[in-house]
Design an enzyme around this catalytic site. Structure first.
Site, PDB file in Angstrom:
ATOM      1  CG  MET A   1      23.235 -22.612  33.508  1.00 44.72           C
ATOM      2  SD  MET A   1      23.710 -22.236  31.805  1.00 44.72           S
ATOM      3  CE  MET A   1      23.119 -23.638  30.931  1.00 44.72           C
TER       4      MET A   1
ATOM      5  CG  ASP B   1      24.473 -27.310  28.342  1.00 46.47           C
ATOM      6  OD1 ASP B   1      24.195 -26.111  28.339  1.00 46.47           O
ATOM      7  OD2 ASP B   1      24.899 -27.902  27.351  1.00 46.47           O
ATOM      8  CB  THR B   2      25.588 -26.505  34.898  1.00 43.39           C
ATOM      9  OG1 THR B   2      26.780 -27.018  34.332  1.00 43.39           O
ATOM     10  CG2 THR B   2      25.692 -26.553  36.409  1.00 43.39           C
ATOM     11  CB  VAL B   3      20.523 -27.419  37.263  1.00 43.97           C
ATOM     12  CG1 VAL B   3      19.830 -27.923  36.012  1.00 43.97           C
ATOM     13  CG2 VAL B   3      20.994 -28.587  38.124  1.00 43.97           C
TER      14      VAL B   3
END
Length: 500
Positions: free
Chosen positions: A400, A318-320
């Site tokens: 993401m 989980d990323t931005v």
């Protein structure tokens, strides 16, 4: 005031970036300010103690430059150390997955080379939000509830991030202090000062593998992006240790499909899965820290080269992702992460920061190219992207999605290039994703022909439309020096903000 545009996965972050532009900052200043805000308001997906990758096309330059802000494993990190603790494979969470945080040093490098504002000015909005509090979105509320089992294991994490309802106010005064200290003292305080001491103490208390020497020795790396011509555009990705080559490998094979074969539907899903299954084993076979092993480029870019499938990476990540442009011609494609949702699950006491679990991607197999070794960067999922047309910047894009980023990112580019969609429409279109290991193909339920595929193939799984596992992608198309079209993914809480 600077004319510009910024797209991020949280509207507050986009608005802060836009305000930085109004205050006279450039695209890089705006991107870092927005990224810092995301470290406050999107704790399930990122943290100041995570990693950062970026591609910047500076105003007037003939090509972009890449920055790899990936932290290394600790000096104590060995396969034997893991085995002595009872692990046959890398754990997914906990202190043994913690690597050196790369984000803050990357912020410093980006501002030093391209920014016009100081670190304190770009971090102040995030510090104010952390101190005063921000409203929980429905998406964050879902993650806080789903992550309760992980977060309850650590008192500091449970206290900071208990299950909460949408609309409630969440404050993080310790994180506010960290951001203010960084603004006053610069990045050295993070890697060699009191913040570093707090991080190291938290790791040592839990018998981790990262030491004060590891933090003090951390450096980002400027690199030349790798390229591939897809149709009439040149696509830029970061080299190893990122999986940028996997994205280019998919594009190299999509390049041979006709427009009809690229139309969404069961046929495309079958072709896309086959291409994915040819490319991902190459990634798992070759990509690691180039300081430890060189990654051959040719097998990835040769569409006739296919590797034998392996188990693949872990599902998660989980990323931005965010992107920005300004009237001067500066472009930035930036992606930043704590790895899995809520990272390691450990909040370093007194800092309000979740430590990342990036080390979970290492292998404990003795002969594996990405095996765990001291002070090594693991094969990294974070891949920002850009594209040029006719030698001029044309698109800034990314998403993401952890292991799935090459799949999701290439689908966005197909929508932009092959289908000629506007950014907002290209991002909103339903997507397909083959999960780690390659056994199951997931589709958003509104994907064309999804129901038919699910009925005919037991390995096809339908997911709710707009599900976060299909990425939070954003994109900007550059039509002129101060002329842009931009979009933010409706799967996120974000927006694209243009400052005229």
């Amino acid at each position: 005031m600077t004319k510009g545009v910024i797209a991020t996965p949280h509207k507050v972050a986009s608005e802060v970036g836009a305000q930085i532009l109004r205050d006279g900052g450039n695209a890089i200043d705006a991107a870092i300010a927005a990224n810092a805000v995301l470290c406050v308001v999107y704790p399930h997906m990122t943290s100041v103690a995570g990693d950062l990758m970026a591609i910047v096309w500076p105003a007037g330059a003939g090509a972009p430059v890449g920055l790899i802000g990936a932290g290394r494993s600790g000096e104590l990190a060995t396969v034997d150390a893991m085995r002595s603790r009872g692990h046959e494979r890398m754990p997914e969470r906990g202190v043994l997955t913690v690597t050196v945080p790369g984000t803050v040093e990357a912020w410093g490098r980006l501002l030093e080379r391209f920014g016009t504002m100081g670190l304190g000015a770009v971090l102040e909005p995030a510090a104010s939000l952390a101190a005063g509090g921000y409203l929980i979105t429905p998406r964050l509320a879902e993650f806080l509830k789903a992550g309760a089992e992980l977060l309850v294991r650590e008192p500091a994490a449970q206290e900071l991030y208990p299950p909460m309802e949408a609309g409630m106010l969440l404050r993080n005064p310790n994180l506010a202090s960290v951001l203010l200290d960084l603004g006053r003292g610069g990045i050295n305080t993070f890697y060699r000062g009191e913040i570093a001491a707090a991080i190291v103490a938290a790791i040592h208390r839990r018998d981790g593998l990262v030491t004060a020497r590891d933090l003090a020795g951390h450096r980002s790396q400027w690199v030349e992006p790798i390229t591939l011509n897809y149709r009439d555009v040149t696509v830029y990705e970061l080299p190893a240790p990122t999986q940028g080559l996997a994205a280019l490998a998919i594009l190299a094979r999509l390049n041979r499909l006709t427009p009809e074969e690229l139309q969404p539907g069961p046929g495309f899903v079958a072709r896309f899965k086959r291409i994915r299954d040819e490319c991902y084993p190459l990634r798992d076979m070759y990509i690691t820290d180039p300081d430890f092993s060189a990654t051959p480029v040719a097998p990835f870019l040769d569409p006739d080269h296919a590797a034998v499938g392996g188990p693949g990476l872990r599902e998660g990540g989980d990323t931005v992702y965010l992107c920005a442009a300004d009237e001067h011609g500066n472009l930035v494609s930036l992606i930043q992460s704590v790895a899995f949702d809520f990272g390691s699950g450990i909040v370093a006491e007194g800092t309000g920061m979740l430590l990342q679990n990036r080390g979970c991607y290492f292998s404990l197999e003795a002969g594996h190219v990405n095996r765990l070794e001291p002070r090594k960067r693991t094969m990294h999922t974070l891949i920002p992207a850009m594209a040029a047309r006719g030698g001029r910047p044309w698109a800034v894009f990314g998403t993401m999605g952890g292991d799935g980023q090459p799949q999701l990112q290439t689908q966005v580019l197909v929508n932009l290039v092959d289908h000629g969609l506007e950014p907002a429409e290209a991002l909103a279109r339903p997507r397909v994703r083959v999960v780690a290991g390659g056994g199951t193909t997931t589709l958003e339920a509104d994907y064309p022909g999804a129901a038919q595929l699910a009925r005919s193939d037991q390995h096809t799984q339908l997911m709710p439309p707009g599900h976060h596992t299909f990425g939070h992608a954003h994109a900007i198309l550059i039509d002129g020096p101060a002329d842009w079209r931009a979009g933010a993914d409706p799967r996120s809480d974000g927006s694209a903000e243009i400052v005229h």
